[in-house]
Design a protein around this motif. Structure first.
Motif, mmCIF file in Angstrom:
data_model
loop_
_atom_site.group_PDB
_atom_site.id
_atom_site.type_symbol
_atom_site.label_atom_id
_atom_site.label_comp_id
_atom_site.label_asym_id
_atom_site.label_seq_id
_atom_site.Cartn_x
_atom_site.Cartn_y
_atom_site.Cartn_z
ATOM 1 N N UNK A 102 0.832 -1.197 0.000
ATOM 2 C CA UNK A 102 0.000 0.000 0.000
ATOM 3 C C UNK A 102 0.869 1.251 0.000
ATOM 4 N N UNK A 103 0.593 2.172 -0.895
ATOM 5 C CA UNK A 103 1.321 3.435 -1.067
ATOM 6 C C UNK A 103 2.810 3.214 -1.348
ATOM 7 N N UNK A 104 3.142 2.136 -2.043
ATOM 8 C CA UNK A 104 4.547 1.833 -2.339
ATOM 9 C C UNK A 104 5.191 2.884 -3.229
ATOM 10 N N UNK A 105 4.444 3.546 -4.051
ATOM 11 C CA UNK A 105 5.037 4.563 -4.925
ATOM 12 C C UNK A 105 5.331 5.861 -4.176
ATOM 13 N N UNK A 106 4.792 6.044 -2.983
ATOM 14 C CA UNK A 106 5.028 7.254 -2.201
ATOM 15 C C UNK A 106 6.135 7.074 -1.161
ATOM 16 N N UNK A 107 6.612 5.864 -0.965
ATOM 17 C CA UNK A 107 7.659 5.616 0.025
ATOM 18 C C UNK A 107 8.990 6.134 -0.470
ATOM 19 N N UNK A 108 9.813 6.604 0.426
ATOM 20 C CA UNK A 108 11.091 7.220 0.055
ATOM 21 C C UNK A 108 12.076 6.229 -0.554
ATOM 22 N N UNK A 109 12.059 4.968 -0.124
ATOM 23 C CA UNK A 109 13.026 4.017 -0.663
ATOM 24 C C UNK A 109 12.724 3.651 -2.124
ATOM 25 N N UNK A 110 11.478 3.908 -2.583
ATOM 26 C CA UNK A 110 11.142 3.619 -3.971
ATOM 27 C C UNK A 110 11.390 4.806 -4.887
ATOM 28 N N UNK A 111 11.605 5.968 -4.336
ATOM 29 C CA UNK A 111 11.842 7.153 -5.166
ATOM 30 C C UNK A 111 13.296 7.212 -5.575
#
Length: 67
Positions: free
Chosen positions: A57-66
């Motif tokens: 959930x909200x994986x695209x908003x997590x800092x490690x994915x950016x």
């Protein structure tokens, strides 16, 4: 007790409702939603299962994915 306007924090980014309101979230039935950004990777695609958020959930908003 009412807060004064001087002490209120201003929101720098628009309020987000998470994956429920995302343009990449797609309802697939039975309370499940997938993220169309990650539909090639089935382990990351399901973001909501039985109306409950998953670990993705909200994986695209997590800092490690950016990047």
């Amino acid at each position: 007790m009412k807060r004064s306007k001087r002490n209120q924090k201003k929101r720098t980014q628009p309020f987000s409702q998470g994956c429920y309101r995302c343009e990449h979230s797609e309802y697939i039935g039975d309370g499940d939603h997938i993220c169309t950004k990650y539909e090639e990777d089935p382990d990351r695609a399901v973001v909501i299962s039985d109306w409950e958020p998953t670990d993705n959930y909200m994986q695209c908003k997590r800092k490690e994915n950016q990047r």
